[in-house]
Structures are given as C-alpha cells and as structure tokens.
Enzyme design. Structure first.
Site, PDB file in Angstrom:
ATOM      1  CB  SER A  22     -65.188 -24.118   8.886  1.00  0.00           C
ATOM      2  OG  SER A  22     -64.941 -25.419   9.371  1.00  0.00           O
ATOM      3  CG  ASN A 109     -72.836 -32.809  14.468  1.00  0.00           C
ATOM      4  OD1 ASN A 109     -72.067 -32.324  13.628  1.00  0.00           O
ATOM      5  ND2 ASN A 109     -73.923 -33.471  14.133  1.00  0.00           N
ATOM      6  CB  THR A 154     -81.637  16.895  29.243  1.00  0.00           C
ATOM      7  OG1 THR A 154     -82.168  18.220  29.278  1.00  0.00           O
ATOM      8  CG2 THR A 154     -81.366  16.433  30.657  1.00  0.00           C
ATOM      9  CG  HIS A 155     -83.660  17.624  25.243  1.00  0.00           C
ATOM     10  ND1 HIS A 155     -84.602  16.840  24.619  1.00  0.00           N
ATOM     11  CD2 HIS A 155     -84.067  17.746  26.530  1.00  0.00           C
ATOM     12  CE1 HIS A 155     -85.553  16.531  25.481  1.00  0.00           C
ATOM     13  NE2 HIS A 155     -85.251  17.057  26.653  1.00  0.00           N
ATOM     14  CB  SER A 276     -55.705  16.629   8.519  1.00  0.00           C
ATOM     15  OG  SER A 276     -55.867  16.996   7.169  1.00  0.00           O
ATOM     16  CE  LYS A 282     -59.713  18.559  11.700  1.00  0.00           C
ATOM     17  NZ  LYS A 282     -60.395  18.083  10.506  1.00  0.00           N
ATOM     18  CG  ASN A 284     -58.809  14.790  12.672  1.00  0.00           C
ATOM     19  OD1 ASN A 284     -59.276  15.897  12.959  1.00  0.00           O
ATOM     20  ND2 ASN A 284     -58.319  14.507  11.485  1.00  0.00           N
ATOM     21  CD  GLU A 289     -63.739  10.874  14.104  1.00  0.00           C
ATOM     22  OE1 GLU A 289     -63.709  10.557  12.906  1.00  0.00           O
ATOM     23  OE2 GLU A 289     -63.197  11.910  14.539  1.00  0.00           O
ATOM     24  CE1 TYR A 316     -72.921 -28.149  13.031  1.00  0.00           C
ATOM     25  CE2 TYR A 316     -73.361 -29.491  11.102  1.00  0.00           C
ATOM     26  CZ  TYR A 316     -72.657 -28.485  11.720  1.00  0.00           C
ATOM     27  OH  TYR A 316     -71.687 -27.795  11.021  1.00  0.00           O
ATOM     28  CD  GLN A 321     -68.333 -24.762   8.212  1.00  0.00           C
ATOM     29  OE1 GLN A 321     -68.135 -25.931   8.506  1.00  0.00           O
ATOM     30  NE2 GLN A 321     -68.125 -24.302   6.992  1.00  0.00           N
ATOM     31  CE  LYS A 324     -66.951 -23.217  13.472  1.00  0.00           C
ATOM     32  NZ  LYS A 324     -68.318 -23.665  13.809  1.00  0.00           N
TER      33      LYS A 324
HETATM   34  N1  ARG Z   1     -66.961 -27.324  10.598  1.00  0.00           N
HETATM   35  C1  ARG Z   1     -68.171 -27.779  11.182  1.00  0.00           C
HETATM   36  C2  ARG Z   1     -68.831 -26.599  11.923  1.00  0.00           C
HETATM   37  O1  ARG Z   1     -68.147 -25.678  12.213  1.00  0.00           O
HETATM   38  C3  ARG Z   1     -67.927 -28.879  12.139  1.00  0.00           C
HETATM   39  C4  ARG Z   1     -69.100 -29.754  12.371  1.00  0.00           C
HETATM   40  C5  ARG Z   1     -69.379 -30.554  11.158  1.00  0.00           C
HETATM   41  N2  ARG Z   1     -70.457 -31.428  11.355  1.00  0.00           N
HETATM   42  C6  ARG Z   1     -71.138 -31.968  10.325  1.00  0.00           C
HETATM   43  N3  ARG Z   1     -72.130 -32.751  10.643  1.00  0.00           N
HETATM   44  N4  ARG Z   1     -70.863 -31.654   9.097  1.00  0.00           N
HETATM   45  O2  ARG Z   1     -70.000 -26.572  12.192  1.00  0.00           O
END
Ligand code: ARG
Length: 459
Positions: A22, A109, A154-155, A276, A282, A284, A289, A316, A321, A324
């Site tokens: 990660s 964890n 409205t609408h 454009s 144009k 835009n 958007e 956990y 993971q 994130k």
């Molecule tokens: N990279 C892991 C995560 O983002 C960290 C925690 C890892 N824990 C484990 N028991 N493998 O969740």
C-alpha cells in the site's frame, strides 16, 4: 526482509508484493505515522515498558527521519509493504536494536487506524476552511444582488419572481449544512484507536490517556475490536463530501445554463472558462462541467467504502487497506473542486438586466394577480381560474399581464381596478415576500449578514 520473516522460509513473490503493498498510497501519511510512533514511544517509555533512554533515542531517531523525509534527503522505498513498515525499518537501520523496541505493545492494525484518523482530522479542517470561503463569497455576492429580480423556476419553467441574492443564499444554506456535517465527521474521527493492539489490546501496562493527550485526540476508542475495525469515520466523511458534491453539482448545472445564450444571466471570467479548438466563438464553462462530473467520483468513493466494509468479520481484514485510496480520493477531489469553483463564482459577472428581462416573460406574476383578487374577496380557486383565463388571453394576443389594458381585465372579472398593475409589478411581487425565508431584498441582506456572522464566528 519482511516483518514476519521468522515464520516464513521464502521472500514474497515480487508481483504479489506489488499487489499486497500500500506504500504508493499510504506514504502520504508519513508525518502522521511518525507523530503516532513518537507518542507511542513516549508513552511506553513513561510507563516503564522500555527504558527511558531508549524511548528518547527512538523519538530523536523518528524526528530525524521526519526531517529527512521533509527535506527529500530520505526517499520512500516504493517496494516497502507500507509506510509503517518503511519507517520502522528505517529507524532500525539507524538505531539498530533500540529501533526494534518501538513496536512493543502495538500492532500495525491500531497504528494504521490512528494514522488515518490523524491525517483526516487535518484534511477536515482544511476542507472546512474552503467551504467557509465559498459561503463568504456567496454571502457577499448575495448582498450585492439582494434586489436583482430574476425568475424563480419549478420544473425549469418560470414560476415566481425571486432575487438573484435569494437564489445564491439557497446554496449558502446548503453549504452551511455541509459545514455542520464536516464538523460531525470531525468529532467522530477525533477518537483514538491506539492501544487496541492487533485486536485485543495488550498485557503491557500501557496508558492510553497519555497517547491520546500527546496526539490531541478528544476521546479514546472504548472497545479494542471496534478501535481497529471501525472505518465509519471514513464513510461518514465520504458521505458528507458526497452531499457537498451534490450541492456543487447542482450549482454547476445552473451556472452552465446561466452561461448559455438562452439565459445569459452570468458570464464567467476568462480565467475560469475555456475555448474550443475549432469554434472560435466558443466560451465554455468547463470548470463547472468538471465539478458536476467529478461528483460521480466522490459518490463512487463512498460506494467503495460501504462495499469494502459491509461483509468483513471483526476485527482487521486486509480488505480494509482499500479504505485509503477511496477516502483520500474523495478528499482530494472535493478540495480540487472547491479550489477552482470558489474563485469562479467570485469573479463571475452577473447580468441583472438579462435576469430582469427573463422575469418579465413567462407570467411569473400570475400568482400575485390571483392573490390580488383574493385580497378583494374572491375565493382563491375563482381567482386562480380568472387569472388563468387572462394568461391564455395574453398568450393569444402576444402580450403580458403588465401590458394588458384594464378593460380586458374587467371583461373577465369586474373586481379588477387600476390597483392590479401595482399588485403584479415584479418589484412589488418580490418586496412583498418578506416573511421569514422569503426573497425580498431586505431579507436577503439580513440573511447574508447572519450567515456571514455565523461562518466568521466558527473561525
Ligand atoms: N497497509 C495496511 C493497511 O493499510 C496496514 C495494516 C496491516 N495490518 C495487517 N494485519 N496486515 O490496512
């Protein structure tokens, strides 16, 4: 060498390592990881779990790593499993045996859980500052155009006259609620999971109040399984951000319409518009958007988080993971959107004459015409019908209620007199709506001042 080397006889397969790692997305939490580790080292030192000198050496080593990362002297290894492993490994490289003591009474964890919370707490504060800035811009603009008559819809059909200021303040109210939701999300993110260990705390005599105080947490997670398993705060933030994106997206949709030649209620500044490649005429509204389009990403992030979390047994699981990238993307996207959106609104040119012209068409004073008859004693349904007949007559003659002669009025209902023209003047229609929440100019001024005060008090 992996953290779990003792149990294993082989290195991890390199492609699987990439899959498992990660580091590419959690390295952005290096500062929070180090802050968490410094607090943990100080606490286990204070509780006599490691020697005080060792704790001091660890803290100094971590501070050095932080400054080397900040300065670019130390580069994060893209092959590391995650940011926690990388920093602990680097500490051990620098301190030898002492570095290996940092992870006493802790698990990745609870470490990752504390890192995300520390990271998101800062992000929520900066998001709040951006939302406040947008509200301030809206309040200022609303005050400037408190009396600018425009058609309300409205609408998407012209309905009743309002003011541009009133329309803008509707968004200010939405963003004010978004601020409240961010505040709530902050409060529940502000709870410390450190000390939960892998899932069942630890037998070491740790003191979680010390780490909570050092890290500035308002409360401590009260159940270790929950402490390491809870990602509600990510879902709550992503959901607050999704609602905020709904508001930004609706607003963008209106800006896009208002920029068209069909409306021409506003003109965006050149710095916030695009041209454009082929059509020289144009201009835009790409920014609006894109904001509208990016709302989909943030909803997707929320859906990712909900789906990742819905089926995993306590505590956990590595599925987590995946939290994130989703929550970081939601935060990054909203910050980017607000960075472009707020100055776009601030610099846009408002064209009140065009709004006024559009308001003159579409019989948006018909309700007021009916109300005029009601004030003269007619039941509302009869007044409604008479006015409907008048509108049909105007359409047939290609005229407006303002321009229709009195004898035509009186032919349909003899209650009408000269007073009708006053009753249906758009300015009077708007200024008469001064009940709480109404579009009258004075209301808009008062509302914008109230909201501005509220936001400034929050600072
Ligand atoms: N990279 C892991 C995560 O983002 C960290 C925690 C890892 N824990 C484990 N028991 N493998 O969740």
């Amino acid at each position: 060498m992996k953290l779990w080397a003792g149990r294993f006889s082989k290195e991890i397969d390199p492609k699987t390592n990439d899959f498992n790692s990660s580091i590419s997305f959690d390295s952005r939490m290096y500062r929070e990881d180090i802050e968490g580790s410094i607090a943990h080292a100080e606490m286990i030192g204070a509780c006599g779990i490691i020697e005080a000198q060792e704790a001091q050496a660890i803290i100094a080593g971590l501070q050095e790593i932080l400054s080397d990362l900040d300065s670019g002297k130390l580069v994060i290894d893209p092959n590391a499993e995650d940011i926690h492993t990388f920093i602990e490994g680097e500490l051990t490289l620098r301190l030898g045996q002492t570095g290996k003591r940092l992870h006493t009474a802790r698990s990745r964890n609870d470490q990752v859980a504390v890192d995300i919370r520390l990271y998101l707490k800062k992000e929520i504060v900066s998001l709040q500052a951006q939302v406040k800035e947008l509200i301030e811009v809206l309040c200022r603009k609303a005050k400037e155009y408190a009396f600018a008559v425009m058609p309300g819809y409205t609408h998407l059909q012209r309905a009743q006259p309002i003011t541009f200021g009133h329309h803008l303040m509707a968004y200010a109210e939405m963003f004010l609620r978004d601020l409240g939701r961010l505040q709530d999300a902050y409060r529940r993110t502000d709870s410390m999971p450190l000390g939960s260990g892998a899932l069942a705390t630890t037998t070491y005599p740790i003191d979680r109040t010390i780490t909570a105080r050092l890290l500035g947490f308002g409360s401590i997670c009260q159940n270790s399984l929950d402490g390491v398993s809870d990602r509600d705060f990510c879902m709550e933030l992503a959901s607050a951000l999704s609602i905020l994106m709904v508001h930004l997206s609706r607003f963008s949709e209106e800006i896009i319409m208002w920029c068209s030649w069909e409306f021409k209620f506003v003109e965006l500044d050149d710095a916030f518009s695009t041209g454009s490649s082929i059509m020289p005429q144009k201009k835009n509204p790409d920014i609006a958007e894109l904001v509208r389009g990016k709302s989909g990403r943030v909803f997707g992030d929320l859906m990712t988080l909900l789906t990742v979390m819905k089926g995993i047994a306590l505590a956990y699981n590595k599925d987590m993971q995946e939290d994130k990238e989703a929550v970081f993307d939601a935060v990054d996207t909203v910050k980017m959107c607000l960075t472009a959106f707020t100055p776009m609104i601030d610099t846009m040119k408002v064209l009140p004459e065009n709004m006024r012209k559009a308001a003159a068409k579409g019989f948006i004073n018909a309700t007021d015409c009916a109300d005029y008859l009601v004030k003269k004693g007619l039941p509302f349904r009869d007044a409604y019908k008479a006015t409907g007949t008048l509108v049909a007559l105007c359409i047939e003659k290609g005229t407006t209620l303002e321009e229709l002669p009195l004898d035509e009025y009186r032919r349909i209902c003899d209650v009408f007199d000269e007073g009708v023209y006053d009753a249906i003047s758009l300015e009077n229609c708007v200024s008469g709506r001064k009940v709480l929440g109404g579009p009258a100019g004075e209301n808009v001024q008062a509302q914008s001042e109230r909201v501005l005060r509220l936001v400034q008090e929050m600072k």
